[in-house]
Design an enzyme around this catalytic site. Structure first.
Site, PDB file in Angstrom:
ATOM      1  N   GLY A  36       0.845  -1.183   0.000  1.00 20.24           N
ATOM      2  CA  GLY A  36       0.000   0.000   0.000  1.00 20.24           C
ATOM      3  C   GLY A  36       0.883   1.236   0.000  1.00 20.24           C
ATOM      4  O   GLY A  36       2.008   1.218  -0.524  1.00 20.24           O
ATOM      5  N   ILE A  77       2.556   2.760   2.490  1.00 19.60           N
ATOM      6  CA  ILE A  77       3.798   2.615   3.237  1.00 19.60           C
ATOM      7  C   ILE A  77       4.790   1.745   2.481  1.00 19.60           C
ATOM      8  O   ILE A  77       5.953   2.111   2.283  1.00 19.60           O
ATOM      9  CB  ILE A  77       3.522   2.022   4.638  1.00 19.60           C
ATOM     10  CG1 ILE A  77       2.665   2.987   5.463  1.00 19.60           C
ATOM     11  CG2 ILE A  77       4.826   1.718   5.358  1.00 19.60           C
ATOM     12  CD1 ILE A  77       2.199   2.401   6.784  1.00 19.60           C
ATOM     13  N   ARG A 133       1.405  -1.744  11.779  1.00 22.70           N
ATOM     14  CA  ARG A 133       0.640  -1.990  12.996  1.00 22.70           C
ATOM     15  C   ARG A 133       1.366  -3.000  13.874  1.00 22.70           C
ATOM     16  O   ARG A 133       1.858  -4.022  13.406  1.00 22.70           O
ATOM     17  CB  ARG A 133      -0.761  -2.497  12.664  1.00 22.70           C
ATOM     18  CG  ARG A 133      -1.685  -1.419  12.099  1.00 22.70           C
ATOM     19  CD  ARG A 133      -2.016  -0.387  13.166  1.00 22.70           C
ATOM     20  NE  ARG A 133      -2.952   0.631  12.714  1.00 22.70           N
ATOM     21  CZ  ARG A 133      -2.603   1.826  12.255  1.00 22.70           C
ATOM     22  NH1 ARG A 133      -1.318   2.145  12.156  1.00 22.70           N
ATOM     23  NH2 ARG A 133      -3.520   2.701  11.905  1.00 22.70           N
ATOM     24  N   GLU A 174       0.768  -0.523  23.215  1.00 26.90           N
ATOM     25  CA  GLU A 174       1.238   0.868  23.196  1.00 26.90           C
ATOM     26  C   GLU A 174       0.501   1.693  24.252  1.00 26.90           C
ATOM     27  O   GLU A 174      -0.725   1.627  24.325  1.00 26.90           O
ATOM     28  CB  GLU A 174       1.021   1.478  21.802  1.00 26.90           C
ATOM     29  CG  GLU A 174       1.847   0.792  20.718  1.00 26.90           C
ATOM     30  CD  GLU A 174       1.638   1.397  19.332  1.00 26.90           C
ATOM     31  OE1 GLU A 174       0.790   2.316  19.196  1.00 26.90           O
ATOM     32  OE2 GLU A 174       2.303   0.958  18.388  1.00 26.90           O
ATOM     33  N   HIS A 198       5.619   5.259  17.649  1.00 27.64           N
ATOM     34  CA  HIS A 198       4.499   5.367  16.697  1.00 27.64           C
ATOM     35  C   HIS A 198       4.346   6.807  16.194  1.00 27.64           C
ATOM     36  O   HIS A 198       3.243   7.335  16.050  1.00 27.64           O
ATOM     37  CB  HIS A 198       3.190   4.902  17.351  1.00 27.64           C
ATOM     38  CG  HIS A 198       2.195   4.374  16.358  1.00 27.64           C
ATOM     39  ND1 HIS A 198       1.295   3.374  16.662  1.00 27.64           N
ATOM     40  CD2 HIS A 198       1.936   4.711  15.072  1.00 27.64           C
ATOM     41  CE1 HIS A 198       0.524   3.119  15.612  1.00 27.64           C
ATOM     42  NE2 HIS A 198       0.906   3.917  14.634  1.00 27.64           N
TER      43      HIS A 198
END
Length: 347
Positions: A176, A178, A260, A289, A308
């Site tokens: 995608g 990224i 993720r 997280e 993140h």
């Protein structure tokens, strides 16, 4: 025209037809993120001659009171709020990932668009930064020395303590936004060979030598020097980077987690890192997280982490506002929306 464009076309045309009798009414938009005055003006102007009212809802209770007259929502909606939104025609999510979105809202007929590809440039820059920190020994050897005010070269001029990226193979899971941006930087900027997998049929980018279906992933993982997690979080991708995959990787290879955290098994990663099977890991995301202070990942000197934040930056916000504005323009004209979420696929 792509499948998503066809879906979006039907959505927007239906919305335009349904709203044609109400075009004299203001376009009422509620946002769950506060935009500054300049950004609000960009969003208002995107609707052309139609009057626009944009209201910032500071909390869920305030949102509930605004929903009865809301036509467009920027943010997320909860299932318990659906009945309060009879006029809601479209939800623009503020992020790219859909795993946290209410499943009942996704199952509703209300179209959802996301911010796919908007954050990718910064994430890709960070990925290469993390990779260089590990491959050149910066985070493993030299940053700790810096804090001690020391200057001690590690290894020799010919030892493998420092490695070059040119000619090495990077495997990317998820092509995608990224994955595509990382592939371009790694191939054109650093001379790396790129192989990849993706769940969607797509044309192979010029920066990628091999692009195959997800079933090739276990075989690909064995071949690469750098393995990159860039896929969305879905039931099929959760913990796909597990101990078996990490152990199948070549000794001395590197793992990067950029999309993720729930895609990888953190304790399995700690195990192979401490054993020295992997050279290191660059992590912008984590399964939990914030990462607990007592987590053993902090005992791994061959790990470099960012909290993140890889998609952050001034340019990111400019793209985000421009994307939302373009979708407002398209909505008011009945044109296909950008980045329509495939609700069945979950992204």
């Amino acid at each position: 025209m792509s499948r998503r464009s066809l879906i979006a076309s039907g959505i927007t045309l239906a919305a335009a037809q349904a709203g044609s009798a109400q075009n004299q009414e203001p376009l009422r938009i509620v946002v769950l993120q506060e935009f500054d005055p300049k950004e609000l003006e960009i969003l208002r102007r995107a609707a052309g001659s139609r009057k626009v009212e944009i209201t910032y809802a500071k909390n869920r209770q305030e949102l509930k009171s605004l929903l009865p007259n809301t036509e467009i929502l920027y943010g997320d909606l909860q299932a318990s709020e659906l009945d309060f939104a009879p006029r809601l025609k479209w939800i623009q999510a503020g992020g790219a990932g859909m795993e946290g979105f209410d499943k009942k809202v996704l199952a509703s007929p209300i179209p959802v668009t996301n911010m796919q590809r908007i954050f990718a440039p910064g994430i890709a820059d960070t990925a290469m930064g993390l990779l260089l920190c590990i491959s050149r020994g910066i985070s493993t050897y030299y940053m700790p020395q810096f804090y001690k005010r020391e200057w001690k070269p590690v290894g020799t001029v010919r030892s493998p303590d420092h490695i070059e990226l040119a000619g090495r193979t990077m495997g990317i899971v998820g092509m995608g936004g990224i994955g595509t941006e990382i592939a371009k930087r790694a191939h054109y900027g650093f001379g790396m060979r790129i192989v990849a997998t993706d769940a969607k049929p797509m044309a192979k980018p010029d920066s990628v030598e091999i692009l195959r279906e997800p079933s090739w992933f276990p075989e690909m993982a064995k071949q690469v020097d750098v393995l990159v997690s860039a896929a969305p979080h879905t039931p099929k991708t959760e913990r796909m980077f597990n101990e078996a995959i990490f152990r199948s990787m070549k000794k001395g290879s590197i793992f990067l987690a950029m999309s993720r955290g729930k895609l990888y098994d953190d304790m399995a990663l700690v195990k192979v890192l401490k054993e020295g099977h992997l050279r290191g890991a660059g992590l912008d995301v984590f399964p939990i997280e914030p990462v607990p202070a007592n987590h053993p990942i902090f005992d791994c000197p061959n790990v470099v982490m960012t909290p993140h934040t890889s998609g952050w930056g001034e340019e990111r916000q400019v793209r985000l506002v421009a994307h939302f504005a373009e979708n407002i323009r398209r909505y008011t004209l009945g044109e296909p929306l950008l980045a329509v979420v495939d609700k069945a696929a979950g992204y």
